[in-house]
Write a protein that holds these residues in place. Structure first.
Motif, mmCIF file in Angstrom:
data_model
loop_
_atom_site.group_PDB
_atom_site.id
_atom_site.type_symbol
_atom_site.label_atom_id
_atom_site.label_comp_id
_atom_site.label_asym_id
_atom_site.label_seq_id
_atom_site.Cartn_x
_atom_site.Cartn_y
_atom_site.Cartn_z
ATOM 1 N N THR A 157 -3.187 -2.170 -7.435
ATOM 2 C CA THR A 157 -2.478 -2.790 -6.328
ATOM 3 C C THR A 157 -2.544 -1.911 -5.083
ATOM 4 O OG1 THR A 157 -0.329 -3.534 -5.509
ATOM 5 C CG2 THR A 157 -0.305 -1.813 -7.156
ATOM 6 N N ASN B 274 7.242 -3.908 -9.313
ATOM 7 C CA ASN B 274 7.979 -4.996 -9.938
ATOM 8 C C ASN B 274 9.157 -4.473 -10.766
ATOM 9 O OD1 ASN B 274 6.911 -7.671 -9.274
ATOM 10 N ND2 ASN B 274 4.970 -6.819 -10.013
ATOM 11 N N MET C 54 5.692 -10.404 -12.314
ATOM 12 C CA MET C 54 4.536 -11.288 -12.174
ATOM 13 C C MET C 54 4.475 -12.238 -13.377
ATOM 14 S SD MET C 54 1.474 -8.884 -10.647
ATOM 15 C CE MET C 54 1.506 -7.714 -11.998
ATOM 16 N N ARG D 134 -6.374 -11.919 -9.187
ATOM 17 C CA ARG D 134 -5.104 -11.572 -8.566
ATOM 18 C C ARG D 134 -5.379 -10.895 -7.226
ATOM 19 N NH1 ARG D 134 -1.665 -7.070 -9.043
ATOM 20 N NH2 ARG D 134 -3.470 -6.048 -9.924
ATOM 21 N N ASP D 135 -4.498 -11.086 -6.287
ATOM 22 C CA ASP D 135 -4.630 -10.423 -4.988
ATOM 23 C C ASP D 135 -3.883 -9.086 -5.051
ATOM 24 O OD1 ASP D 135 -4.403 -9.536 -2.325
ATOM 25 O OD2 ASP D 135 -4.577 -11.589 -1.577
ATOM 26 N N THR E 27 -0.933 -8.628 -2.436
ATOM 27 C CA THR E 27 0.288 -9.450 -2.468
ATOM 28 C C THR E 27 0.843 -9.670 -3.885
ATOM 29 O OG1 THR E 27 -0.956 -11.493 -2.710
ATOM 30 C CG2 THR E 27 -0.508 -10.764 -0.459
ATOM 31 N N HIS E 28 0.061 -9.319 -4.923
ATOM 32 C CA HIS E 28 0.397 -9.574 -6.331
ATOM 33 C C HIS E 28 0.324 -11.070 -6.679
ATOM 34 C CE1 HIS E 28 2.826 -5.542 -6.489
ATOM 35 N NE2 HIS E 28 1.531 -5.362 -6.366
ATOM 36 N N GLU E 29 -0.180 -11.897 -5.793
ATOM 37 C CA GLU E 29 -0.307 -13.327 -6.106
ATOM 38 C C GLU E 29 -1.416 -13.532 -7.140
ATOM 39 O OE1 GLU E 29 -1.285 -17.590 -3.906
ATOM 40 O OE2 GLU E 29 -1.664 -15.703 -2.879
ATOM 41 N N LEU F 155 -4.081 -15.887 -8.764
ATOM 42 C CA LEU F 155 -4.793 -17.079 -8.334
ATOM 43 C C LEU F 155 -5.344 -17.879 -9.511
ATOM 44 C CD1 LEU F 155 -6.709 -15.154 -5.549
ATOM 45 C CD2 LEU F 155 -4.717 -16.616 -5.214
#
Lengths: 416, 95
Positions: free
Chosen positions: A301, A307, B1, B71-72, B75-77, B79
């Motif tokens: 990341t 998180n 997530m 995953r991005d 942003t932790h999005e 996909l």
């Protein structure tokens, strides 16, 4: 302007009207002999030592945001020299020695406080490992002391000694370790570098490298092209992003590490304490907040936030170790992007591109290394040879099988 | 997530173990001339992108399947999530 008690009294008598900004804010020149990419602790320290120790001039530090806005302002402020392996410990011992003389060297109060680092152990096997580590530290000129349960009790009576699963059997005490005011490290190095003629250029993002015939000529930036004789990159979590602009892949993944501060409490913790049965380390800041952290989140990341599962894990570790913090409220938490290398150790080396040098892979241990990192990177930039304490931090150690793997976790960055 | 498992539906990421870049599915040929350097790159070098990243997650606390999650990293999005087996058989990982 030098800072001193005399200066403070003088300024107090004239209404503090004589203080000047601690560093200039210059426009970038068309070219420099040395360009350092990254205005964090390591980049600013590199510029300081390059100018002061190696007597180089025409040096610039480029920073995409403001100096000290990255990991040097996001860590848990611990300094220590308690590594095990021969490739590491001489380097970290150099770093601790530089910390000990830092404030005189910089003429800046960084609040270096050698309040001791105590690594707890909870089993016979861990005691053996701690004894071995302590002997290794002493052989490299550091200090170590093996405490038994009563020794730990006299240092920190509030710990949970009766934990059925992880009773405290003792600790490896490293009395010269401690904490430092982290922002002051960035500011102190910046001020000193500036006083030695270094241009610190903020809001200047490197967007590309100009490379011809495998030789780097300069950097493209958001404030125009800047020529450079040699370029040193020290950008920590952004290493992959920046070096990809030079067409390089690195043995590094970027991960997030979270850190936490509680509300302010009266003085309760004598020094830094680490839990040996979970990943939890804690100290108390001079403002009274408990500063603590644990594991990285464990996935790639670049977001400077993590998180909640790791928050729970860290707080569980804290509760297991010192149940008295149960009613303390968490004040702040944040994340920083870590350049996790494949063996958990850093890289300070030339690249295959002439004139381009790299300093990174600090994992989540970069803060304590700041002075030595700057010192040996400046040595490499000035002399083109690795400093004697950093000869193992080479790119080619992976293909040669010369990993410096303190944890023995293998090429799995999220386990280091 | 939350990872949208292709068989089990949305699952908490805590049930999974993370391995790394999905290019680890593309194991080099050990008999090739350049096997030594290819394995060095395979084992140690990473693209480490800031943005869309394809990565391997193992559903250890679930059905023990390997997934390729897109995953991005800024942003932790998440996909997309696919079974790694499907990805490997389709030969889609090389990119």
């Amino acid at each position: 302007m030098s800072y001193s008690g005399f200066r403070l009294i003088k300024e107090a008598l004239r209404g503090h009207s004589g203080w000047k900004p601690a560093w200039r804010n210059p426009e970038p020149q068309p070219g420099y002999d040395f360009v350092i990419v990254g205005g964090g602790g390591h980049g600013l320290a590199t510029a300081h030592y390059l100018a002061k120790v190696y007597r180089k001039s025409r040096i610039a530090v480029l920073e995409k945001g403001w100096i000290g806005g990255g990991n040097v302002g996001r860590n848990t402020t611990i300094i220590r020299s308690n590594y095990l392996l021969p490739g590491n410990e001489p380097f970290y011992e150099l770093s601790l020695q530089l910390w000990e003389g830092l404030e005189q060297d910089l003429n800046y109060n960084a609040m270096v406080s050698q309040r001791g680092v105590m690594n707890l152990f909870h089993s016979d096997a861990q005691r053996d490992a701690a004894r071995r580590r302590g002997n290794g530290m002493i052989l490299h000129g550091s200090d170590a002391e093996l405490l038994d349960t009563d020794g730990v009790r006299s240092e920190a009576p509030f710990l949970n000694f009766n934990n059925a699963r992880f009773p405290i059997k003792g600790a490896l005490m490293h009395r010269r370790g401690g904490t430092v005011r982290h922002d002051a490290v960035a500011w102190g190095y910046a001020r000193s570098a500036d006083r030695h003629g270094v241009d610190i250029i903020q809001n200047c993002e490197v967007t590309g490298f100009r490379i011809e015939n495998n030789r780097v000529l300069g950097v493209e930036t958001s404030r125009g092209y800047i020529g450079a004789g040699k370029i040193g990159v020290a950008v920590a979590g952004s290493s992959g992003r920046v070096m990809s602009q030079a067409g390089m892949r690195l043995p590094i993944e970027s991960h997030v590490l979270q850190a936490f501060v509680s509300e302010g409490l009266k003085p309760v913790l004598p020094g830094v304490i680490t839990f040996g049965a979970g990943h939890f380390y804690v100290s108390q800041s001079d403002k009274g907040g408990l500063v603590f952290g644990g594991d990285i989140d464990g996935y790639n990341t670049y977001a400077q936030r993590g998180n909640l599962p790791v928050v729970e894990d860290v707080c569980e570790g804290g509760m297991a170790l010192m149940p008295m913090i149960g009613r303390t409220r968490l004040l702040r938490m944040w994340g920083g992007v870590m350049d996790m290398s494949m063996d958990g150790s850093p890289i300070i080396d030339r690249t295959q591109i002439d004139g381009l040098y790299f300093n990174g892979g600090w994992c989540y241990g970069g803060f304590k290394a700041t002075p030595a990192s700057g010192r040996v990177f400046a040595h490499l930039l000035a002399t083109d040879t690795p400093h004697e304490t950093a000869t193992a931090y080479r790119f080619d150690r992976f293909e040669k099988g010369l990993m410096i793997d303190e944890k023995g976790a293998g090429a799995q960055p999220n386990l280091h | 997530m939350i990872i949208p498992h292709p068989i089990l539906g949305p699952r908490d990421a805590q049930e999974f173990v993370y391995l790394g870049d999905a290019s680890l599915l593309d194991r080099p040929d050990w008999q090739a001339e350049d096997a030594s350097s290819a394995f060095h790159d395979y084992q140690y070098q990473r693209n480490n992108p800031a943005g869309v990243h394809r990565e391997l997650w193992f559903h250890e606390q679930g059905d023990r399947s390997w997934l390729v999650v897109t995953r991005d990293t800024t942003t932790h999005e998440i996909l997309k999530a696919e079974l790694a087996r499907d990805v490997a058989l389709a030969g889609e990982t090389a990119k």
